[in-house]
Design an enzyme around this catalytic site. Structure first.
Site, PDB file in Angstrom:
ATOM      1  N   HIS A  13       0.866  -1.200   0.000  1.00 29.64           N
ATOM      2  CA  HIS A  13       0.000   0.000   0.000  1.00 29.64           C
ATOM      3  C   HIS A  13       0.889   1.231   0.000  1.00 29.64           C
ATOM      4  O   HIS A  13       1.470   1.596   1.025  1.00 29.64           O
ATOM      5  CB  HIS A  13      -0.918   0.015   1.224  1.00 29.64           C
ATOM      6  CG  HIS A  13      -1.909   1.144   1.191  1.00 29.64           C
ATOM      7  ND1 HIS A  13      -3.269   0.950   1.308  1.00 29.64           N
ATOM      8  CD2 HIS A  13      -1.742   2.474   1.046  1.00 29.64           C
ATOM      9  CE1 HIS A  13      -3.888   2.116   1.234  1.00 29.64           C
ATOM     10  NE2 HIS A  13      -2.982   3.063   1.077  1.00 29.64           N
ATOM     11  N   HIS A  15       1.698   5.325  -1.756  1.00 24.30           N
ATOM     12  CA  HIS A  15       1.402   6.512  -2.566  1.00 24.30           C
ATOM     13  C   HIS A  15       2.726   7.089  -3.063  1.00 24.30           C
ATOM     14  O   HIS A  15       3.558   7.519  -2.251  1.00 24.30           O
ATOM     15  CB  HIS A  15       0.679   7.566  -1.727  1.00 24.30           C
ATOM     16  CG  HIS A  15      -0.616   7.091  -1.162  1.00 24.30           C
ATOM     17  ND1 HIS A  15      -1.834   7.288  -1.790  1.00 24.30           N
ATOM     18  CD2 HIS A  15      -0.894   6.392  -0.030  1.00 24.30           C
ATOM     19  CE1 HIS A  15      -2.799   6.750  -1.051  1.00 24.30           C
ATOM     20  NE2 HIS A  15      -2.256   6.188   0.013  1.00 24.30           N
ATOM     21  N   LEU A  16       2.925   7.091  -4.375  1.00 23.19           N
ATOM     22  CA  LEU A  16       4.165   7.645  -4.931  1.00 23.19           C
ATOM     23  C   LEU A  16       3.981   9.049  -5.479  1.00 23.19           C
ATOM     24  O   LEU A  16       4.969   9.734  -5.736  1.00 23.19           O
ATOM     25  CB  LEU A  16       4.691   6.741  -6.057  1.00 23.19           C
ATOM     26  CG  LEU A  16       5.261   5.389  -5.634  1.00 23.19           C
ATOM     27  CD1 LEU A  16       5.558   4.536  -6.863  1.00 23.19           C
ATOM     28  CD2 LEU A  16       6.505   5.543  -4.772  1.00 23.19           C
ATOM     29  N   LYS A  96      -9.117  -0.005  -6.037  1.00 21.69           N
ATOM     30  CA  LYS A  96      -9.177   0.649  -4.726  1.00 21.69           C
ATOM     31  C   LYS A  96     -10.508   1.348  -4.520  1.00 21.69           C
ATOM     32  O   LYS A  96     -10.929   2.167  -5.340  1.00 21.69           O
ATOM     33  CB  LYS A  96      -8.039   1.670  -4.617  1.00 21.69           C
ATOM     34  CG  LYS A  96      -7.963   2.441  -3.305  1.00 21.69           C
ATOM     35  CD  LYS A  96      -7.469   1.574  -2.157  1.00 21.69           C
ATOM     36  CE  LYS A  96      -7.582   2.287  -0.805  1.00 21.69           C
ATOM     37  NZ  LYS A  96      -6.551   3.291  -0.587  1.00 21.69           N
ATOM     38  N   HIS A 133     -10.445   1.392   1.588  1.00 20.97           N
ATOM     39  CA  HIS A 133     -10.255   2.400   2.646  1.00 20.97           C
ATOM     40  C   HIS A 133     -11.508   2.324   3.505  1.00 20.97           C
ATOM     41  O   HIS A 133     -12.565   2.802   3.102  1.00 20.97           O
ATOM     42  CB  HIS A 133     -10.059   3.801   2.060  1.00 20.97           C
ATOM     43  CG  HIS A 133      -9.794   4.835   3.121  1.00 20.97           C
ATOM     44  ND1 HIS A 133      -8.586   5.458   3.286  1.00 20.97           N
ATOM     45  CD2 HIS A 133     -10.588   5.301   4.124  1.00 20.97           C
ATOM     46  CE1 HIS A 133      -8.636   6.274   4.327  1.00 20.97           C
ATOM     47  NE2 HIS A 133      -9.855   6.201   4.854  1.00 20.97           N
ATOM     48  N   HIS A 171      -4.744  -0.533   5.789  1.00 14.10           N
ATOM     49  CA  HIS A 171      -4.304   0.262   6.949  1.00 14.10           C
ATOM     50  C   HIS A 171      -5.289   0.185   8.119  1.00 14.10           C
ATOM     51  O   HIS A 171      -5.822   1.201   8.564  1.00 14.10           O
ATOM     52  CB  HIS A 171      -4.010   1.714   6.562  1.00 14.10           C
ATOM     53  CG  HIS A 171      -5.020   2.372   5.645  1.00 14.10           C
ATOM     54  ND1 HIS A 171      -6.363   2.432   5.923  1.00 14.10           N
ATOM     55  CD2 HIS A 171      -4.851   2.995   4.452  1.00 14.10           C
ATOM     56  CE1 HIS A 171      -6.969   3.075   4.945  1.00 14.10           C
ATOM     57  NE2 HIS A 171      -6.080   3.418   4.039  1.00 14.10           N
ATOM     58  N   ASP A 244       1.313   2.577   3.569  1.00 14.47           N
ATOM     59  CA  ASP A 244       0.499   3.777   3.354  1.00 14.47           C
ATOM     60  C   ASP A 244       1.367   5.030   3.396  1.00 14.47           C
ATOM     61  O   ASP A 244       0.894   6.098   3.782  1.00 14.47           O
ATOM     62  CB  ASP A 244      -0.665   3.879   4.342  1.00 14.47           C
ATOM     63  CG  ASP A 244      -1.732   4.861   3.854  1.00 14.47           C
ATOM     64  OD1 ASP A 244      -1.758   5.163   2.653  1.00 14.47           O
ATOM     65  OD2 ASP A 244      -2.528   5.339   4.684  1.00 14.47           O
TER      66      ASP A 244
HETATM   67  O1  DOR Z   1      -3.261   9.616   5.545  1.00 12.67           O
HETATM   68  C1  DOR Z   1      -3.600   9.313   4.418  1.00 12.67           C
HETATM   69  N1  DOR Z   1      -3.010   9.866   3.330  1.00 12.67           N
HETATM   70  N2  DOR Z   1      -4.593   8.443   4.258  1.00 12.67           N
HETATM   71  C2  DOR Z   1      -5.114   8.191   3.059  1.00 12.67           C
HETATM   72  O2  DOR Z   1      -6.025   7.423   2.986  1.00 12.67           O
HETATM   73  C3  DOR Z   1      -4.625   8.898   1.849  1.00 12.67           C
HETATM   74  C4  DOR Z   1      -3.259   9.370   2.028  1.00 12.67           C
HETATM   75  C5  DOR Z   1      -2.822  10.356   0.973  1.00 12.67           C
HETATM   76  O3  DOR Z   1      -2.987  10.062  -0.218  1.00 12.67           O
HETATM   77  O4  DOR Z   1      -2.296  11.405   1.320  1.00 12.67           O
HETATM   78 ZN    ZN Z   2      -3.305   5.072   1.370  1.00  4.70          ZN
END
Ligand code: DOR
Ligand code: ZN
Length: 341
Positions: A13, A15-16, A96, A133, A171, A244
């Site tokens: 999991h 985020h790039l 997702k 989520h 998460h 995450d």
């Molecule tokens: O804390 C978070 N940041 N939770 C999420 O579900 C998304 C993520 C984000 O993309 O910044």
């Molecule tokens: Zn996430």
């Protein structure tokens, strides 16, 4: 124990983001992980197969060793046909579900789960995982109760309707979620972040608000943190690593309306090692980090290994982030394990 060699872990999991910051985010992840499940909440979100193919090309252009496994962003409009196309592409590995309004860039998410039944039925038929989520978004539901509310109102009924749906509860942050997953069928797994193992809401709020510990779902009370620690200590194959890691520039975090997300990628496996050692479960780290995830997804385990060495080192207090600065999770803290380059 002075060193620990484990099969190279994967991040299920992640985020790039996009653009100039990819040089940092992709390299930081590739230094530790073999593969990563890439979240689709860009703006605009990655809602179809062509967008996922284009995004993967931008990730691959970083020329790192990271294998990017792509996801689609589920909307009220996602068709069964699009799910089939995504599956057939071979590069999209999961879909997702963001409830609309739940978190960063979720405005285009699902407003009513019933609108997605055709797409979800296709996922179930294909054995393609739905990544969730799990928070309800009604304004009258307390932010600390939103995960439990989602289990009761959405996820439980959804999995009754689609009992063979492969589903990752992402998460997880509560004892209720850990119990729900442990009791569910083998089609259901969960990711757990380093911050939810290491910290609780006191760390976030006592003595002043710590914006760099603010993420969604928000950190919960210590009893929930302990339940997550117990879940991974028990060694169940249903729980696996998903950081995450969600980078936001320092200014966007330290703001009157700070963004949610912790940037854990630069020290991710070391943060997990620190956590696992703190609750005496280092012997469970390899399965959590490197075996349970690929087994759940039906992918081969990595063949390489990494070695963690016992050594005190300090997480950098800040890092460059495109033209900006980012504060990593654990900034300035001393960690006891370091990955060998
Ligand atoms: O804390 C978070 N940041 N939770 C999420 O579900 C998304 C993520 C984000 O993309 O910044
Ligand atoms: Zn996430």
């Amino acid at each position: 124990m002075q060193s620990l060699t484990i099969i190279r872990p994967d991040d299920w999991h992640l985020h790039l983001r996009d653009g100039a910051v990819l040089a940092r985010t992709v390299a930081d992840t590739a230094a530790q992980f073999g593969r990563a499940m890439i979240m689709p909440n860009l703006s605009p979100p990655v809602v179809n197969t062509n967008m996922a193919i284009d995004y993967k090309a931008r990730l691959d252009a970083q020329n790192s060793s990271l294998t990017a496994l792509m996801t689609l962003y589920l909307t009220d409009q996602t068709s069964a046909h699009e799910i089939q196309r995504a599956f057939d592409s071979g590069i999209v590995k999961a879909v997702k579900l963001y409830p609309a309004g739940a978190t960063t860039n979720s405005a285009a998410g699902v407003t009513n789960i019933e609108n997605t039944y055709a797409a979800i039925a296709k996922l179930e038929e294909l054995g393609m995982p739905l990544l969730v989520h799990g928070e309800v978004t009604h304004s009258h539901i307390d932010i600390f109760d939103r995960e439990k509310g989602f289990i009761d109102q959405q996820l439980g009924p959804l999995l009754q309707r689609f009992p063979k749906l492969k589903c990752v509860f992402e998460h997880i942050t509560t004892s209720e979620a850990a119990l729900f997953v442990a009791d569910a069928s083998d089609w259901v797994g969960a990711t757990i972040t380093p911050q939810h193992l290491l910290y609780n809401r006191n760390d976030l709020l006592v003595g002043g608000v710590k914006p760099h510990l603010y993420c969604l779902p928000v950190l919960k009370r210590n009893t929930h943190q302990q339940a997550l620690q117990a879940a991974v200590s028990a060694g169940s194959h249903k729980f696996f690593l998903g950081t995450d890691s969600a980078p936001h520039a320092q200014g966007a975090k330290e703001s009157a309306c700070g963004c949610a997300g912790c940037y854990s990628s630069p020290a991710a496996i070391e943060l997990y090692a620190q956590a696992f050692e703190s609750f005496d479960a280092l012997d469970k780290l390899e399965a959590f980090a490197s075996l349970n995830g690929p087994d759940f997804y039906g992918l081969a385990r990595n063949s390489e290994t990494i070695t963690l060495t016992r050594c005190d080192w300090q997480v950098p207090s800040s890092l460059t982030f495109g033209d900006d600065i980012i504060i990593p999770l654990g900034a300035g803290e001393i960690l006891n394990w370091k990955i060998e380059a």
